[in-house]
Design an enzyme around this catalytic site. Structure first.
Site, short mmCIF file in Angstrom:
data_model
loop_
_atom_site.label_atom_id
_atom_site.label_comp_id
_atom_site.label_asym_id
_atom_site.label_seq_id
_atom_site.Cartn_x
_atom_site.Cartn_y
_atom_site.Cartn_z
CG ASP A 1 44.98 34.46 35.93
OD1 ASP A 1 44.53 34.94 36.97
OD2 ASP A 1 45.25 35.15 34.93
N PRO A 2 42.36 32.83 37.96
CG PRO A 2 40.72 33.69 39.42
CD PRO A 2 40.98 33.32 37.97
#
Length: 148
Positions: free
Chosen positions: A24-25
């Site tokens: 993430d991300p």
């Protein structure tokens, strides 16, 4: 003669470059788009999008105060707990102000029986409606998982 830039030289050479990509991300966006694209290809309309992920340590190692494994910048993780958060729930924009109120919004996540998990929203989830192509969704939330 104008010298070619690095991107042009890479394209001409037929090389694929993948930048560092974490969960993430990164991987979460790729998996989201794969799922959304498949749903659309099947003729579906995305009505709700909820995505929670996080650095979960082995349960026996979850004894730190956040019950979270720092797989990236601890500063970034901690900073996110005091920043403003915005998400869409049932067509209403939910705004949690900066300053520490975020952790009061953590909710039980019981999709894995036997794990005592909770989730809290991340930053501004509403900004993903357009790039994900899910403007039809009444709920859009991206969040972090941790042990209760």
């Amino acid at each position: 003669m104008v010298e070619k830039g690095p991107l042009e030289r890479v394209e001409e050479a037929g090389i694929t470059i993948v930048n560092e990509m974490g969960l993430d991300p990164g991987i979460d966006h790729m998996l989201a788009m794969e799922c959304i694209d498949q749903a659309k290809a099947d003729g579906c309309t995305v009505e709700s999008y909820s995505s929670f992920c996080g650095g979960l340590p082995a349960p026996e190692c979850s004894d730190n105060p956040l019950r979270y494994k720092f797989s990236w910048s601890p500063y970034g993780v901690l900073l996110n707990t005091i920043r403003q958060v915005v998400f869409l729930r049932d067509n209403e924009v939910v705004n949690i102000p900066a300053g520490g109120a975020l952790m009061d919004s953590a909710t039980t996540m019981d999709f894995f029986p036997g794990f005592n998990l909770e989730g809290y929203p991340n930053r501004d989830s509403t900004k993903y409606a357009e790039p994900y192509g899910i403007q039809t969704a009444h709920t859009i939330i991206r969040g972090t998982l941790r042990f209760k």
